[in-house]
Write an enzyme that holds these catalytic residues in place. Sequence first.
Site, mmCIF file in Angstrom:
data_model
loop_
_atom_site.group_PDB
_atom_site.id
_atom_site.type_symbol
_atom_site.label_atom_id
_atom_site.label_comp_id
_atom_site.label_asym_id
_atom_site.label_seq_id
_atom_site.Cartn_x
_atom_site.Cartn_y
_atom_site.Cartn_z
ATOM 1 N N ASP A 199 -0.216 5.663 -2.350
ATOM 2 C CA ASP A 199 -0.511 4.297 -2.751
ATOM 3 C C ASP A 199 -1.461 3.733 -1.690
ATOM 4 O O ASP A 199 -1.625 4.332 -0.615
ATOM 5 C CB ASP A 199 0.796 3.505 -2.825
ATOM 6 C CG ASP A 199 0.571 2.010 -2.938
ATOM 7 O OD1 ASP A 199 -0.125 1.596 -3.886
ATOM 8 O OD2 ASP A 199 1.072 1.268 -2.078
ATOM 9 N N ASP A 259 -2.360 -0.329 -1.065
ATOM 10 C CA ASP A 259 -1.934 -1.598 -0.480
ATOM 11 C C ASP A 259 -0.480 -1.522 -0.014
ATOM 12 O O ASP A 259 0.422 -1.215 -0.797
ATOM 13 C CB ASP A 259 -2.076 -2.730 -1.500
ATOM 14 C CG ASP A 259 -3.518 -2.962 -1.909
ATOM 15 O OD1 ASP A 259 -4.359 -3.093 -1.007
ATOM 16 O OD2 ASP A 259 -3.802 -3.015 -3.118
#
Length: 225
Positions: free
Chosen positions: A10, A12
């Site tokens: 991922d 953020d």
Amino acid sequence: MTDLKLVIFDVDGTLVDSQGDILAAMTRAFDSQDLPQPVREDVLGIVGLSLPVAMERLAPQLGVVRRTHLVEAYKRSYSAIVKEGGAMASPLYPGIPELLNRLGGIDNVLLGVATGKSRKGLTTLLNAHGLTGRFVTTQVADDHPSKPHPAMLYAALDDVGVEASQAVMIGDTSYDMDMAEAAGIPGIGVTWGYHPATALTNAARVVSDTAGLQAAIFDILEVSA
């Protein structure tokens, strides 16, 4: 059977601490539509979701047209903020550059991204940090249903040609861990992001620093530096 391994990140809250930019862009977006500001906790709670889904949660009273305007306003604002900040915008978390370099130096380990960002937003961020070309597969919200739907991970596996058992998904939110479970990929939850550790219930492992993250990756995928 290939001996390739795939480590999917991922973005953020996992690779970069983007909360300052996200909050600032959300403020600009809601101001542009003359809407009351959502509270900080609510904004950070939707990080990882695709923007249309996120805005529906933050402004459920709006119709589709106004929510679309809000999404576009956020995209413009976020892009401008990242360009203004350059490499200082959304800084990489401590230890992440070293971890990426270490993983990138292992012949049979490939790196990927599965993010709620748009293609433009991800490209801008990777360029700012000199990470263009680091990831062999980059799955973004433009092309898939929102997390926790597993479409991003299925596409990443197809891109590289590995089985789910030869991959790991690393993220900071329940959406990441739920997506990983749905795809049959072990999920490693990190505690330095935007969801509390108690929310990462579907994670195979939960780690609190990059040393622990490296150890978990090596253990699950049975690789060594």
